[in-house]
Design a protein around this motif. Structure first.
Motif, PDB file in Angstrom:
ATOM      1  N   VAL A  80      15.502 -21.810  63.220  1.00  0.00           N
ATOM      2  CA  VAL A  80      16.892 -21.362  63.047  1.00  0.00           C
ATOM      3  C   VAL A  80      17.335 -21.565  61.600  1.00  0.00           C
ATOM      4  O   VAL A  80      17.973 -20.689  61.008  1.00  0.00           O
ATOM      5  CB  VAL A  80      17.844 -22.095  64.024  1.00  0.00           C
ATOM      6  CG1 VAL A  80      19.303 -21.847  63.675  1.00  0.00           C
ATOM      7  CG2 VAL A  80      17.561 -21.666  65.459  1.00  0.00           C
ATOM      8  N   MET A  81      16.989 -22.708  61.012  1.00  0.00           N
ATOM      9  CA  MET A  81      17.368 -22.945  59.612  1.00  0.00           C
ATOM     10  C   MET A  81      16.723 -21.912  58.696  1.00  0.00           C
ATOM     11  O   MET A  81      17.369 -21.415  57.771  1.00  0.00           O
ATOM     12  CB  MET A  81      16.995 -24.372  59.179  1.00  0.00           C
ATOM     13  CG  MET A  81      17.831 -25.454  59.835  1.00  0.00           C
ATOM     14  SD  MET A  81      17.679 -27.106  59.073  1.00  0.00           S
ATOM     15  CE  MET A  81      15.924 -27.419  59.129  1.00  0.00           C
ATOM     16  N   VAL A  82      15.461 -21.577  58.939  1.00  0.00           N
ATOM     17  CA  VAL A  82      14.775 -20.577  58.113  1.00  0.00           C
ATOM     18  C   VAL A  82      15.458 -19.221  58.278  1.00  0.00           C
ATOM     19  O   VAL A  82      15.732 -18.528  57.289  1.00  0.00           O
ATOM     20  CB  VAL A  82      13.270 -20.486  58.469  1.00  0.00           C
ATOM     21  CG1 VAL A  82      12.619 -19.268  57.824  1.00  0.00           C
ATOM     22  CG2 VAL A  82      12.543 -21.759  58.048  1.00  0.00           C
ATOM     23  N   GLN A  83      15.748 -18.841  59.508  1.00  0.00           N
ATOM     24  CA  GLN A  83      16.357 -17.530  59.775  1.00  0.00           C
ATOM     25  C   GLN A  83      17.754 -17.402  59.183  1.00  0.00           C
ATOM     26  O   GLN A  83      18.127 -16.351  58.677  1.00  0.00           O
ATOM     27  CB  GLN A  83      16.413 -17.268  61.283  1.00  0.00           C
ATOM     28  CG  GLN A  83      15.064 -17.051  61.906  1.00  0.00           C
ATOM     29  CD  GLN A  83      15.105 -17.129  63.425  1.00  0.00           C
ATOM     30  OE1 GLN A  83      16.152 -17.289  64.035  1.00  0.00           O
ATOM     31  NE2 GLN A  83      13.939 -17.034  64.043  1.00  0.00           N
ATOM     32  N   GLU A 151      10.474 -16.779  53.291  1.00  0.00           N
ATOM     33  CA  GLU A 151       9.722 -15.761  52.540  1.00  0.00           C
ATOM     34  C   GLU A 151       9.551 -16.128  51.069  1.00  0.00           C
ATOM     35  O   GLU A 151       8.599 -15.699  50.421  1.00  0.00           O
ATOM     36  CB  GLU A 151      10.409 -14.408  52.672  1.00  0.00           C
ATOM     37  CG  GLU A 151      10.314 -13.840  54.074  1.00  0.00           C
ATOM     38  CD  GLU A 151      11.049 -12.523  54.223  1.00  0.00           C
ATOM     39  OE1 GLU A 151      11.560 -11.986  53.210  1.00  0.00           O
ATOM     40  OE2 GLU A 151      11.108 -12.029  55.354  1.00  0.00           O
ATOM     41  N   ALA A 152      10.465 -16.939  50.540  1.00  0.00           N
ATOM     42  CA  ALA A 152      10.390 -17.352  49.129  1.00  0.00           C
ATOM     43  C   ALA A 152       9.479 -18.567  48.933  1.00  0.00           C
ATOM     44  O   ALA A 152       9.315 -19.040  47.815  1.00  0.00           O
ATOM     45  CB  ALA A 152      11.790 -17.655  48.601  1.00  0.00           C
ATOM     46  N   GLY A 153       8.903 -19.074  50.019  1.00  0.00           N
ATOM     47  CA  GLY A 153       8.010 -20.221  49.918  1.00  0.00           C
ATOM     48  C   GLY A 153       8.725 -21.563  49.923  1.00  0.00           C
ATOM     49  O   GLY A 153       8.098 -22.598  49.681  1.00  0.00           O
ATOM     50  N   GLN A 154      10.020 -21.569  50.204  1.00  0.00           N
ATOM     51  CA  GLN A 154      10.780 -22.828  50.271  1.00  0.00           C
ATOM     52  C   GLN A 154      10.569 -23.455  51.646  1.00  0.00           C
ATOM     53  O   GLN A 154      10.629 -22.773  52.669  1.00  0.00           O
ATOM     54  CB  GLN A 154      12.266 -22.558  50.034  1.00  0.00           C
ATOM     55  CG  GLN A 154      12.546 -21.975  48.667  1.00  0.00           C
ATOM     56  CD  GLN A 154      13.951 -21.409  48.579  1.00  0.00           C
ATOM     57  OE1 GLN A 154      14.373 -20.618  49.409  1.00  0.00           O
ATOM     58  NE2 GLN A 154      14.672 -21.833  47.545  1.00  0.00           N
ATOM     59  N   LYS A 155      10.350 -24.748  51.660  1.00  0.00           N
ATOM     60  CA  LYS A 155      10.058 -25.455  52.903  1.00  0.00           C
ATOM     61  C   LYS A 155      11.338 -26.017  53.533  1.00  0.00           C
ATOM     62  O   LYS A 155      12.199 -26.548  52.853  1.00  0.00           O
ATOM     63  CB  LYS A 155       9.067 -26.587  52.650  1.00  0.00           C
ATOM     64  CG  LYS A 155       7.671 -26.088  52.324  1.00  0.00           C
ATOM     65  CD  LYS A 155       6.714 -27.246  52.124  1.00  0.00           C
ATOM     66  CE  LYS A 155       5.304 -26.786  51.918  1.00  0.00           C
ATOM     67  NZ  LYS A 155       5.092 -25.909  50.783  1.00  0.00           N
TER      68      LYS A 155
END
Length: 164
Positions: A80-83, A151-155
């Protein structure tokens, strides 16, 4: 006036009947939650859990045991945080209830982090934060974790602790 009295009384009776008939005792009980048995840990997730246990051991606390269901619940929040690209503890109460009902958790704590490329960096940040450190040092017995990239590679990190 008598008519208004009877209309009010009838309305109250309808409400009471509706409330009484909405659920049976079986329906009112808590829904049983299926405990997730398998979680496919990434290398960075395994490393982070290991580092947390090494930290806890170094400061005199018990090592925590991993539970796959906790990592699954963590992953739901991380996704959810990623989305949404929003870091935080939104709906923590739902995760807490899930872990209480599924695993019998007596106590639940959660750490989240964003944009730390290495687990060591995320853990150092948690140690520097009073509230996050309280979870790392807390009276817990088990834990789980999820780390995902956008998508930007941030974790994005979600680390949940419980006491059984």
């Amino acid at each position: 006036m008598n008519t208004n009295y009877f209309k009010s009384l009838a309305a109250v009776a309808v409400v009471l009947f509706t409330l009484a008939s909405c659920s049976s005792p079986e329906e009112a009980s808590l829904e049983s939650i299926e405990v997730v048995q398998f979680y496919d840990y990434s290398e960075i997730e395994n490393e982070t859990l290991d580092l947390i246990n090494r930290y806890r051991d170094s400061v005199g606390f018990n090592k925590l045991e991993r539970i796959n269901h906790i990592s699954h619940v963590s992953a739901e929040h991380t996704d959810v945080m990623v989305q949404t690209n929003v870091i935080g503890h939104a709906n923590f109460g739902e995760r807490q209830s899930n872990l209480h009902n599924a695993l019998g958790a007596l106590k639940v704590g959660e750490n989240v982090a964003f944009n730390y490329s290495l687990p060591q960096s995320a853990i150092r940040a948690w140690i520097k934060s009073e509230k996050h450190k309280a979870n790392l040092d807390g009276d817990y017995t088990h834990f789980g974790i999820s780390i995902r990239e956008n998508e930007a590679g941030q974790k994005f990190y979600t680390n949940i602790f419980i006491k059984k």
